[in-house]
Design a protein around this motif. Structure first.
Motif, short mmCIF file in Angstrom:
data_model
loop_
_atom_site.label_atom_id
_atom_site.label_comp_id
_atom_site.label_asym_id
_atom_site.label_seq_id
_atom_site.Cartn_x
_atom_site.Cartn_y
_atom_site.Cartn_z
N GLN A 131 -15.97 -4.06 -5.30
CA GLN A 131 -16.63 -5.14 -6.22
C GLN A 131 -17.93 -4.30 -6.54
OE1 GLN A 131 -15.78 -7.90 -7.34
NE2 GLN A 131 -13.85 -8.38 -6.38
N ASP A 132 -18.64 -4.14 -5.58
CA ASP A 132 -20.05 -3.62 -5.70
C ASP A 132 -20.15 -2.30 -6.91
OD1 ASP A 132 -21.04 -5.44 -4.26
OD2 ASP A 132 -21.12 -4.23 -2.61
N SER A 133 -19.07 -1.59 -6.52
CA SER A 133 -19.13 -0.23 -7.23
C SER A 133 -18.63 -0.48 -8.92
CB SER A 133 -18.36 0.86 -6.78
OG SER A 133 -16.83 0.34 -6.70
N GLY A 134 -18.06 -1.47 -9.01
CA GLY A 134 -17.36 -1.82 -10.54
C GLY A 134 -18.30 -2.79 -11.21
N THR A 173 1.06 -1.13 -0.06
CA THR A 173 0.19 -0.03 0.04
C THR A 173 0.70 1.26 -0.01
OG1 THR A 173 -0.09 -0.14 2.26
CG2 THR A 173 -1.84 -1.14 1.16
N LYS A 174 2.05 0.96 0.36
CA LYS A 174 2.95 2.23 0.48
C LYS A 174 3.19 2.88 -0.93
CE LYS A 174 7.08 4.17 2.78
NZ LYS A 174 7.96 3.87 3.60
N ILE A 175 3.28 1.92 -1.74
CA ILE A 175 3.82 2.20 -3.28
C ILE A 175 2.66 2.04 -4.17
CG2 ILE A 175 6.27 1.75 -3.07
CD1 ILE A 175 5.70 -0.90 -4.09
N ALA A 176 1.31 1.93 -3.73
CA ALA A 176 0.29 1.72 -4.59
C ALA A 176 -0.18 3.22 -5.44
CB ALA A 176 -1.01 1.58 -3.51
N ARG A 177 0.08 4.26 -4.90
CA ARG A 177 -0.32 5.39 -5.80
C ARG A 177 0.86 5.64 -6.65
NH1 ARG A 177 -1.96 7.04 -0.69
NH2 ARG A 177 -4.15 7.05 -0.28
N SER A 178 2.22 5.62 -6.47
CA SER A 178 3.32 6.01 -6.96
C SER A 178 3.66 5.01 -8.08
CB SER A 178 4.16 6.40 -5.99
OG SER A 178 4.73 5.24 -5.29
N VAL A 179 3.65 3.91 -7.82
CA VAL A 179 4.11 2.85 -8.66
C VAL A 179 2.98 1.81 -9.28
CG1 VAL A 179 5.82 0.89 -8.69
CG2 VAL A 179 6.39 2.74 -7.32
N ILE A 180 2.31 1.12 -8.37
CA ILE A 180 1.21 0.31 -8.97
C ILE A 180 0.35 0.65 -9.72
CG2 ILE A 180 -0.23 -1.75 -7.95
CD1 ILE A 180 1.48 -2.02 -5.63
N ALA A 181 -0.34 1.62 -9.37
CA ALA A 181 -1.48 2.25 -10.06
C ALA A 181 -0.90 2.96 -11.63
CB ALA A 181 -2.20 3.29 -9.23
N SER A 220 -10.70 -0.91 -18.24
CA SER A 220 -11.21 -0.91 -16.89
C SER A 220 -10.60 -2.46 -16.50
CB SER A 220 -12.47 -0.69 -16.66
OG SER A 220 -12.87 0.49 -16.76
N PRO A 221 -9.92 -2.82 -15.58
CA PRO A 221 -9.55 -4.29 -15.45
C PRO A 221 -10.62 -4.96 -14.65
CG PRO A 221 -8.91 -2.91 -13.60
CD PRO A 221 -9.32 -1.89 -14.47
N THR A 222 -10.49 -6.29 -14.87
CA THR A 222 -11.56 -7.25 -14.24
C THR A 222 -11.22 -7.12 -12.58
OG1 THR A 222 -11.19 -8.71 -16.28
CG2 THR A 222 -12.27 -9.54 -14.21
N LEU A 223 -12.57 -7.04 -12.11
CA LEU A 223 -12.45 -7.28 -10.59
C LEU A 223 -12.78 -8.52 -10.06
CD1 LEU A 223 -14.49 -3.88 -9.64
CD2 LEU A 223 -12.23 -4.35 -9.55
N HIS A 224 -11.41 -8.97 -9.85
CA HIS A 224 -11.61 -10.52 -9.40
C HIS A 224 -12.14 -10.81 -7.96
CE1 HIS A 224 -9.23 -12.12 -12.64
NE2 HIS A 224 -8.47 -10.96 -12.68
N PRO A 225 -12.89 -11.72 -7.76
CA PRO A 225 -13.34 -12.25 -6.23
C PRO A 225 -12.27 -12.30 -5.23
CG PRO A 225 -13.45 -14.17 -7.64
CD PRO A 225 -13.29 -13.17 -8.78
N ALA A 261 -3.46 -3.45 -8.16
CA ALA A 261 -4.07 -2.28 -7.89
C ALA A 261 -5.25 -2.26 -7.18
CB ALA A 261 -4.16 -1.45 -9.20
N GLN A 262 -6.26 -3.73 -7.53
CA GLN A 262 -7.47 -3.79 -7.18
C GLN A 262 -7.48 -3.79 -5.44
OE1 GLN A 262 -9.33 -7.41 -8.56
NE2 GLN A 262 -10.68 -7.45 -6.66
N ILE A 263 -6.42 -4.36 -5.12
CA ILE A 263 -6.27 -4.42 -3.53
C ILE A 263 -5.56 -3.33 -3.12
CG2 ILE A 263 -5.29 -6.01 -1.65
CD1 ILE A 263 -7.61 -7.43 -3.51
N ALA A 264 -4.45 -2.82 -3.70
CA ALA A 264 -3.71 -2.05 -2.94
C ALA A 264 -4.17 -0.42 -3.09
CB ALA A 264 -2.29 -1.66 -3.69
N GLU A 265 -5.05 0.00 -3.97
CA GLU A 265 -5.41 1.36 -3.73
C GLU A 265 -6.63 1.43 -2.75
OE1 GLU A 265 -5.28 3.44 -8.14
OE2 GLU A 265 -6.18 1.43 -8.48
#
Length: 269
Positions: free
Chosen positions: A265-268, A36-44, A112-117, A223-227
């Protein structure tokens, strides 16, 4: 060096390792660690530019693996935020966009990426390390746990309702540093004075991403988890594997994590 075998499946891509080192630019009060520390700067940003990543958290730090053919896109995407170096003969050499511009194609923004369960087993995990010189004392036990003590695997399509527990053991040896993830019951089999953990000794719960094995060409899974966890300032220890992705979060925060991911998940939909 491994001999070819019909029992060994190898992904087509060759991967390179990115090690992200903090230089103190984080905003004051930022407490999140791990993925989560690098979610916005790298992963996203990498997900937005259609770059698939494998994530490997260790006791000491975090590593991002990217496909070698994606390196030009990675450098162009991150150069505005980071100073980028490559290692040559043990020395760090600066890398610029011009160094990888040959044949570079402007990255296409990902759809838009697939939102996995996500599934959350009841198993409680420990994140540990061990001093390399004490490794021989637990080598026999490690071999037993890694290769001989697994319970029968569950079906890949098992639903969250019957995923009460999960068999998961991770051992990494990177530049002499050892990192281990094991469930709390397995930890009891090891000498307590040889396995080291944080001073708080917290236990972790897991969120497993994917109802079936994930592919290597898809982007945005991490990103689905980290963001959402980064937005809530929740630390996460993330391990990508050949089939699934796994995020470990502090046990006391698992209810909030499940709620956040369910809302996403619901919003996607």
């Amino acid at each position: 060096e491994l001999p070819p075998s019909e029992f060994m499946q190898v992904a087509d891509s060759t991967w390179l390792v990115l090690s992200v080192i903090s230089n103190g630019r984080e905003p004051p009060g930022c407490q999140a660690t791990g993925v989560t520390k690098i979610a916005r700067s790298v992963i996203a940003p990498l997900a937005e530019h259609n770059v698939s990543v494998l994530m490997l958290s260790t006791y000491q730090t975090d590593f991002i693996l990217v496909r070698e053919r994606d390196l030009p896109v990675v450098i162009h995407t991150l150069a505005g935020e980071f100073d980028i170096y490559r290692e040559e003969s043990g020395e760090c050499v600066p890398v610029t966009c011009d160094d990888v511009s040959n044949g570079f194609l402007k990255p296409k923004l990902a759809a838009s990426p697939t939102l996995h369960p996500v599934q959350s087993p009841q198993t409680r995990f420990c994140v540990l390390t061990v001093a390399p010189d004490t490794l021989p004392a637990i080598a026999t036990m490690l071999i037993d746990v890694l290769f001989y003590s697994h319970s029968p695997p569950r079906e890949a399509g098992a639903s969250s309702q019957d995923l009460d527990s999960i068999t998961f053991f991770s051992f990494s040896l990177i530049e002499g540093y050892i990192s281990i993830v094991m469930d709390a019951e397995t930890q009891k089999r090891f000498p307590s004075d040889l396995l080291l953990t944080s001073s708080t000794g917290e236990l972790w719960r897991m969120v497993r991403i994917g109802g079936q094995p994930l592919g290597f060409d898809e982007c945005g899974i991490v990103a689905q988890i980290a963001e959402p966890l980064a937005a809530a300032d929740i630390s996460a220890y993330y391990i990508s594997t050949f089939n699934f992705d796994h995020a470990l979060v502090p046990e006391e925060g698992i209810a909030e994590v499940i709620q956040l991911l369910q809302q996403r998940q619901d919003s996607g939909r």
